[in-house]
Design a protein around this motif. Structure first.
Motif, PDB file in Angstrom:
ATOM      1  N   ASP A   5       0.858  -1.181   0.000  1.00 36.92           N
ATOM      2  CA  ASP A   5       0.000   0.000   0.000  1.00 36.92           C
ATOM      3  C   ASP A   5       0.893   1.228   0.000  1.00 36.92           C
ATOM      4  N   TRP A  26      -7.301   1.893  -6.931  1.00 39.74           N
ATOM      5  CA  TRP A  26      -8.493   1.073  -6.692  1.00 39.74           C
ATOM      6  C   TRP A  26      -9.345   1.659  -5.570  1.00 39.74           C
ATOM      7  N   ALA A  27     -10.510   1.079  -5.398  1.00 42.37           N
ATOM      8  CA  ALA A  27     -11.383   1.392  -4.253  1.00 42.37           C
ATOM      9  C   ALA A  27     -12.122   0.113  -3.883  1.00 42.37           C
ATOM     10  N   ALA A  28     -12.236  -0.141  -2.599  1.00 38.99           N
ATOM     11  CA  ALA A  28     -12.836  -1.382  -2.111  1.00 38.99           C
ATOM     12  C   ALA A  28     -14.299  -1.523  -2.502  1.00 38.99           C
ATOM     13  N   TRP A  29     -15.006  -0.421  -2.653  1.00 36.79           N
ATOM     14  CA  TRP A  29     -16.430  -0.478  -2.962  1.00 36.79           C
ATOM     15  C   TRP A  29     -16.707  -0.805  -4.427  1.00 36.79           C
ATOM     16  N   ARG A  31     -16.645  -2.975  -7.646  1.00 35.93           N
ATOM     17  CA  ARG A  31     -16.563  -4.400  -7.988  1.00 35.93           C
ATOM     18  C   ARG A  31     -15.426  -4.722  -8.965  1.00 35.93           C
ATOM     19  N   CYS A  33     -12.642  -3.338  -9.274  1.00 36.09           N
ATOM     20  CA  CYS A  33     -11.395  -3.255  -8.503  1.00 36.09           C
ATOM     21  C   CYS A  33     -11.197  -4.522  -7.673  1.00 36.09           C
ATOM     22  N   ARG A  34     -12.258  -4.964  -7.034  1.00 38.59           N
ATOM     23  CA  ARG A  34     -12.174  -6.192  -6.223  1.00 38.59           C
ATOM     24  C   ARG A  34     -11.877  -7.408  -7.096  1.00 38.59           C
ATOM     25  N   ALA A  37      -8.001  -7.191  -8.191  1.00 36.12           N
ATOM     26  CA  ALA A  37      -7.013  -7.288  -7.103  1.00 36.12           C
ATOM     27  C   ALA A  37      -6.319  -8.648  -7.020  1.00 36.12           C
ATOM     28  N   LYS A  54      -0.358  -0.461  -4.530  1.00 35.94           N
ATOM     29  CA  LYS A  54      -1.755  -0.087  -4.739  1.00 35.94           C
ATOM     30  C   LYS A  54      -2.064   1.174  -3.954  1.00 35.94           C
ATOM     31  N   ASP A  56      -5.322   3.331  -2.564  1.00 36.91           N
ATOM     32  CA  ASP A  56      -6.755   3.385  -2.271  1.00 36.91           C
ATOM     33  C   ASP A  56      -7.235   4.793  -2.608  1.00 36.91           C
TER      34      ASP A  56
END
Length: 121
Positions: A5, A26-29, A31, A33-34, A37, A54, A56
């Motif tokens: 990170d 990326w952003a966790a919210w 899809r 991106c998830r 990963a 990465k 965020d």
């Protein structure tokens, strides 16, 4: 090497002077991106000579803006501190491997000469 990170304060130090650095914005919210990963992480374990980082975008909006990230996921690649690739969208493993091969094959003296010529004009 696993992905690391990074954030605004260490971004320049991370990309400077390293042979190759791949950065996944990326952003966790999000899809896509998830979904991207695990591919990014898996390839990082194969290419231990490359730094896989990465960012965020939720936690680092200033860095994302400075990098002109408008869509995520987005991948930027640096070689010897020079941005040599930037593209939004997820990649599959074959595409990421092709990108890495292309970056390794770059003639960096030619890249620097092109940059110098672009600066003069």
């Amino acid at each position: 090497m696993a992905t690391i990170d990074i954030w605004e304060k260490i971004f320049n130090d991370t990309i400077s002077g390293k042979y190759i650095v791949l950065v996944n914005f990326w952003a966790a919210w999000r899809r896509p991106c998830r979904m991207f990963a695990p591919t990014f992480s898996k390839i990082s374990e194969i290419h231990t000579d490359i730094v896989f980082a990465k960012v965020d975008t939720e936690a680092e909006p200033g860095l994302s803006a400075a990098a002109r990230i408008t869509s995520i996921p987005a991948v930027m690649a640096f070689r010897e501190g020079i941005l040599v690739f930037s593209q939004p969208g997820a990649m599959n493993a074959a595409g990421l491997e092709q990108l890495i091969s292309s970056i390794k094959e770059l003639d960096m003296e030619e890249v620097r000469a092109e940059m110098a010529a672009a600066t003069v004009s």
